[in-house]
Write an enzyme that holds these catalytic residues in place. Sequence first.
Site, PDB file in Angstrom:
ATOM      1  N   CYS A   1      -0.400   2.653  -6.846  1.00 36.25           N
ATOM      2  CA  CYS A   1      -0.195   1.143  -6.560  1.00 36.25           C
ATOM      3  C   CYS A   1       0.719   0.700  -7.733  1.00 36.25           C
ATOM      4  O   CYS A   1       0.295   0.685  -8.857  1.00 36.25           O
ATOM      5  CB  CYS A   1      -1.170   0.114  -6.296  1.00 36.25           C
ATOM      6  SG  CYS A   1      -1.889   0.581  -4.607  1.00 36.25           S
TER       7      CYS A   1
ATOM      8  N   CYS B   1      -4.376  -0.769  -1.701  1.00 40.88           N
ATOM      9  CA  CYS B   1      -4.781   0.638  -1.754  1.00 40.88           C
ATOM     10  C   CYS B   1      -6.127   0.677  -1.850  1.00 40.88           C
ATOM     11  O   CYS B   1      -7.078  -0.100  -2.674  1.00 40.88           O
ATOM     12  CB  CYS B   1      -4.058   1.253  -2.800  1.00 40.88           C
ATOM     13  SG  CYS B   1      -2.279   1.170  -2.895  1.00 40.88           S
TER      14      CYS B   1
ATOM     15  N   CYS C   1       0.923  -1.311  -0.078  1.00 39.44           N
ATOM     16  CA  CYS C   1       0.106  -0.072  -0.133  1.00 39.44           C
ATOM     17  C   CYS C   1       0.966   1.144  -0.039  1.00 39.44           C
ATOM     18  O   CYS C   1       2.011   1.108  -0.225  1.00 39.44           O
ATOM     19  CB  CYS C   1      -1.002  -0.100   1.068  1.00 39.44           C
ATOM     20  SG  CYS C   1      -0.277   0.122   2.641  1.00 39.44           S
TER      21      CYS C   1
END
Length: 143
Positions: free
Chosen positions: A92, A84, A10
């Site tokens: 990402c 994410c 993330c």
Amino acid sequence: MKKQKVLFVCIHNSARSQMAEAWLNFLYGDRFEAQSAGLEPGELNPLAVKAMEEVGIDISQNRTKSVSDLFKADELFDWVITVCDEASAGRCPVFPGVINRLHWSFPDPALLTGTLEEKMDEIRKIRGDIKQMVKDWGASPSP
């Protein structure tokens, strides 16, 4: 049997990816070796630490890591799973050479608002959603 290596990614590696790593290692550590990293590593989110502590998983000694550092160190992964939220999904990364990629969208705990208890209620929901996704994915015969 060789464990499959999984990288959860993330933005800050402060909550979602940390929780996903912990859940996969906790639930399926016999089959998987999970790590997590971020694009812009930040500080471990204390609400995520507390939420995981509530279910008996200690992530308080984890440190945030950089995706680029892992790849510069020639770390190889069987799976890269981005966690994410949809708003950050474009940031990402996609990794060359990694055949197995997944994207699971979870809200960013850093953006939670309200009182401490309201934030904890939300992060508990995120924690539960991550656990369920990890549980379902890890239980499939060949994720």
